[in-house]
Design a protein around this motif. Structure first.
Motif, PDB file in Angstrom:
ATOM      1  N   LEU A  61      15.128  67.506  -1.550  1.00 17.93           N
ATOM      2  CA  LEU A  61      14.922  66.504  -0.348  1.00 17.93           C
ATOM      3  C   LEU A  61      13.751  65.714  -0.563  1.00 17.93           C
ATOM      4  O   LEU A  61      12.558  66.168  -0.967  1.00 17.93           O
ATOM      5  CB  LEU A  61      14.800  67.300   0.926  1.00 17.93           C
ATOM      6  CG  LEU A  61      14.904  66.310   2.283  1.00 17.93           C
ATOM      7  CD1 LEU A  61      15.814  66.986   3.309  1.00 17.93           C
ATOM      8  CD2 LEU A  61      13.454  65.898   2.752  1.00 17.93           C
ATOM      9  N   TYR A  79      19.295  58.570   6.408  1.00 20.91           N
ATOM     10  CA  TYR A  79      19.815  59.997   5.759  1.00 20.91           C
ATOM     11  C   TYR A  79      20.755  59.534   4.616  1.00 20.91           C
ATOM     12  O   TYR A  79      22.034  59.064   4.764  1.00 20.91           O
ATOM     13  CB  TYR A  79      20.318  60.869   6.801  1.00 20.91           C
ATOM     14  CG  TYR A  79      20.946  62.168   6.166  1.00 20.91           C
ATOM     15  CD1 TYR A  79      20.061  63.465   5.975  1.00 20.91           C
ATOM     16  CD2 TYR A  79      22.227  62.345   5.688  1.00 20.91           C
ATOM     17  CE1 TYR A  79      20.542  64.469   5.664  1.00 20.91           C
ATOM     18  CE2 TYR A  79      22.693  63.487   4.947  1.00 20.91           C
ATOM     19  CZ  TYR A  79      21.737  64.561   5.178  1.00 20.91           C
ATOM     20  OH  TYR A  79      22.254  65.939   4.568  1.00 20.91           O
ATOM     21  N   ARG A  81      22.871  61.171   1.264  1.00 21.80           N
ATOM     22  CA  ARG A  81      23.113  62.310   0.720  1.00 21.80           C
ATOM     23  C   ARG A  81      24.012  62.065  -0.915  1.00 21.80           C
ATOM     24  O   ARG A  81      25.122  61.245  -0.754  1.00 21.80           O
ATOM     25  CB  ARG A  81      23.903  63.240   1.244  1.00 21.80           C
ATOM     26  CG  ARG A  81      24.220  64.719   0.544  1.00 21.80           C
ATOM     27  CD  ARG A  81      24.744  65.788   1.646  1.00 21.80           C
ATOM     28  NE  ARG A  81      26.040  65.783   1.875  1.00 21.80           N
ATOM     29  CZ  ARG A  81      26.515  65.893   3.219  1.00 21.80           C
ATOM     30  NH1 ARG A  81      25.787  66.304   4.044  1.00 21.80           N
ATOM     31  NH2 ARG A  81      27.956  65.506   3.375  1.00 21.80           N
ATOM     32  N   ARG A  97      19.027  65.887  -3.771  1.00 26.33           N
ATOM     33  CA  ARG A  97      20.351  65.507  -3.212  1.00 26.33           C
ATOM     34  C   ARG A  97      20.091  64.540  -2.084  1.00 26.33           C
ATOM     35  O   ARG A  97      21.184  63.831  -1.758  1.00 26.33           O
ATOM     36  CB  ARG A  97      21.194  66.824  -3.149  1.00 26.33           C
ATOM     37  CG  ARG A  97      22.587  66.493  -2.713  1.00 26.33           C
ATOM     38  CD  ARG A  97      23.371  67.901  -2.616  1.00 26.33           C
ATOM     39  NE  ARG A  97      24.810  67.612  -2.506  1.00 26.33           N
ATOM     40  CZ  ARG A  97      25.675  68.070  -1.344  1.00 26.33           C
ATOM     41  NH1 ARG A  97      24.670  68.921  -0.545  1.00 26.33           N
ATOM     42  NH2 ARG A  97      26.614  67.589  -1.051  1.00 26.33           N
ATOM     43  N   VAL A  98      19.371  64.978  -1.320  1.00 21.42           N
ATOM     44  CA  VAL A  98      19.119  64.107   0.133  1.00 21.42           C
ATOM     45  C   VAL A  98      17.996  63.459   0.005  1.00 21.42           C
ATOM     46  O   VAL A  98      16.845  63.831  -0.323  1.00 21.42           O
ATOM     47  CB  VAL A  98      19.189  65.499   1.207  1.00 21.42           C
ATOM     48  CG1 VAL A  98      18.667  64.468   2.535  1.00 21.42           C
ATOM     49  CG2 VAL A  98      20.247  66.084   1.265  1.00 21.42           C
ATOM     50  N   ARG A 127      18.979  73.494   8.250  1.00 21.93           N
ATOM     51  CA  ARG A 127      18.850  72.827   7.249  1.00 21.93           C
ATOM     52  C   ARG A 127      20.048  72.998   6.562  1.00 21.93           C
ATOM     53  O   ARG A 127      20.674  71.929   5.748  1.00 21.93           O
ATOM     54  CB  ARG A 127      17.786  73.492   6.212  1.00 21.93           C
ATOM     55  CG  ARG A 127      17.676  72.842   4.679  1.00 21.93           C
ATOM     56  CD  ARG A 127      17.269  71.360   4.603  1.00 21.93           C
ATOM     57  NE  ARG A 127      17.532  70.688   3.453  1.00 21.93           N
ATOM     58  CZ  ARG A 127      16.548  70.866   2.381  1.00 21.93           C
ATOM     59  NH1 ARG A 127      15.552  71.331   2.613  1.00 21.93           N
ATOM     60  NH2 ARG A 127      16.783  70.290   1.315  1.00 21.93           N
ATOM     61  N   HIS A 128      20.894  74.025   6.496  1.00 21.77           N
ATOM     62  CA  HIS A 128      22.134  74.335   5.707  1.00 21.77           C
ATOM     63  C   HIS A 128      23.213  73.368   6.791  1.00 21.77           C
ATOM     64  O   HIS A 128      23.863  72.899   6.087  1.00 21.77           O
ATOM     65  CB  HIS A 128      22.671  75.886   6.156  1.00 21.77           C
ATOM     66  CG  HIS A 128      24.024  75.973   5.712  1.00 21.77           C
ATOM     67  ND1 HIS A 128      24.168  76.131   4.339  1.00 21.77           N
ATOM     68  CD2 HIS A 128      25.142  76.094   6.284  1.00 21.77           C
ATOM     69  CE1 HIS A 128      25.497  76.386   4.158  1.00 21.77           C
ATOM     70  NE2 HIS A 128      26.099  76.332   5.450  1.00 21.77           N
ATOM     71  N   ASP A 131      22.582  69.766   5.298  1.00 19.31           N
ATOM     72  CA  ASP A 131      22.895  69.605   3.764  1.00 19.31           C
ATOM     73  C   ASP A 131      24.486  69.675   3.752  1.00 19.31           C
ATOM     74  O   ASP A 131      24.989  69.192   2.803  1.00 19.31           O
ATOM     75  CB  ASP A 131      22.491  70.874   2.946  1.00 19.31           C
ATOM     76  CG  ASP A 131      20.867  70.578   2.804  1.00 19.31           C
ATOM     77  OD1 ASP A 131      20.346  69.457   3.083  1.00 19.31           O
ATOM     78  OD2 ASP A 131      20.282  71.523   2.400  1.00 19.31           O
ATOM     79  N   ASN A 132      25.158  70.032   4.643  1.00 18.97           N
ATOM     80  CA  ASN A 132      26.705  70.288   4.604  1.00 18.97           C
ATOM     81  C   ASN A 132      27.368  69.484   5.727  1.00 18.97           C
ATOM     82  O   ASN A 132      28.739  69.585   5.801  1.00 18.97           O
ATOM     83  CB  ASN A 132      27.039  71.798   4.728  1.00 18.97           C
ATOM     84  CG  ASN A 132      26.615  72.485   3.642  1.00 18.97           C
ATOM     85  OD1 ASN A 132      27.288  72.485   2.436  1.00 18.97           O
ATOM     86  ND2 ASN A 132      25.509  73.314   3.722  1.00 18.97           N
TER      87      ASN A 132
END
Length: 290
Positions: A61, A79, A81, A97-98, A127-128, A131-132
């Protein structure tokens, strides 16, 4: 924080061939949201070129930003990704990735947003979710500020799940020579400590984004210890940090900024993951011998 991130500034399937394109994707998202002009994106890129990849604040990140200027119309976060992560040149946190770009209209409007973001990213479950997230609405929901922290005071657990130091429950005041000695002796340490100045500096290239983020993570640890009344944490840039180092107990920063600082005459602790309460906790324990 969702008021600073809207659906126009969220991109979940972006592509970039290198870190510059990744920052441009995040900057374009800010432009699309009406937060700034494209010239601000180039300023974010120049900041990394000048100071290195200090904006990669945790594994995967990055938080690019630049100083406020006339190109910023309102404070906002984007944001982005990436479908394929890219390298920014960070030794431990690459690939990224972010990318969350920050545009600040002034030096204070974004403070609450960064505090909320630091709290969100320090929570593995949040955070999970971030990220998803599969939709912009899910991103905004994951970024929603958590409940207010419990009041500072005695605690049976320190940041990261380790035992709270006996001297860090308000009985030992690190703001005085006596308090520092109490914190050391209460844990049975034989190390000699010096009188505390009561000040810790967090440092980044601009003193605006990542240093404030690290400040908020550090304050979460101090809150858990019950030390918030005794230590003042200030975010600053590299130039100011050199001049103020002698007034502080220690400086917390990234590896890239630590190299730029050289030897400021005050201990410097390199933090690899700015979201890690455990890592910041360990740095404090080394300095204050608790």
């Amino acid at each position: 924080m969702p008021t600073l991130v809207d659906t126009r500034s969220v991109r979940l399937h972006a592509t970039a061939s290198d870190w510059r394109e990744a920052i441009r994707e995040a900057g374009d998202a800010l432009v699309a949201a009406g937060a700034c002009a494209s010239s601000y994106t180039e300023a974010m890129i120049r900041s990394v070129e000048e100071h290195g990849p200090y904006i990669v604040l945790s594994p995967g990140l990055a938080l690019p930003h630049a100083r406020p200027d006339n190109s910023v119309t309102r404070t906002a976060l984007s944001y982005v990704r990436l479908t394929s992560p890219v390298a920014f040149g960070h030794e431990t946190n690459d690939p990224v990735r972010v990318v969350m770009a920050l545009a600040a209209a002034d030096g204070t409007a974004h403070l609450r947003a960064l505090a909320d973001l630091a709290t969100v990213l320090a929570d593995p479950q949040r955070r999970h979710r971030l990220d998803n997230a599969s939709t912009p609405a899910e991103v905004l929901d994951a970024l929603r500020p958590p409940q207010a922290r419990p009041p500072a005071g005695r605690s049976t657990e320190a940041a990261g799940g380790t035992d709270s130091p006996e001297g860090a429950d308000g009985e030992g005041d690190p703001g005085t020579a006596e308090g520092t000695a109490d914190a050391s002796s209460s844990t049975g340490s034989t190390e000699t400590t010096v009188a505390s100045t009561g000040l810790v500096l967090t440092v980044c290239g601009n003193g605006l984004g990542t240093s404030l983020f690290l400040k908020n993570t550090l304050e979460q640890v101090l809150d858990t210890w019950g030390w918030l009344p005794y230590l003042r944490v200030e975010a600053t840039d590299t130039i100011s940090a050199r001049g103020r180092a002698k007034d502080a107990d220690l400086l917390l920063t990234s590896g890239a900024i630590a190299q730029a600082l050289g030897d400021p005459g005050t201990p410097v602790e390199v933090i690899e993951d700015f979201t890690s309460l455990t890592e910041v906790d360990a740095a404090l324990r080394r300095t204050y011998a608790v």
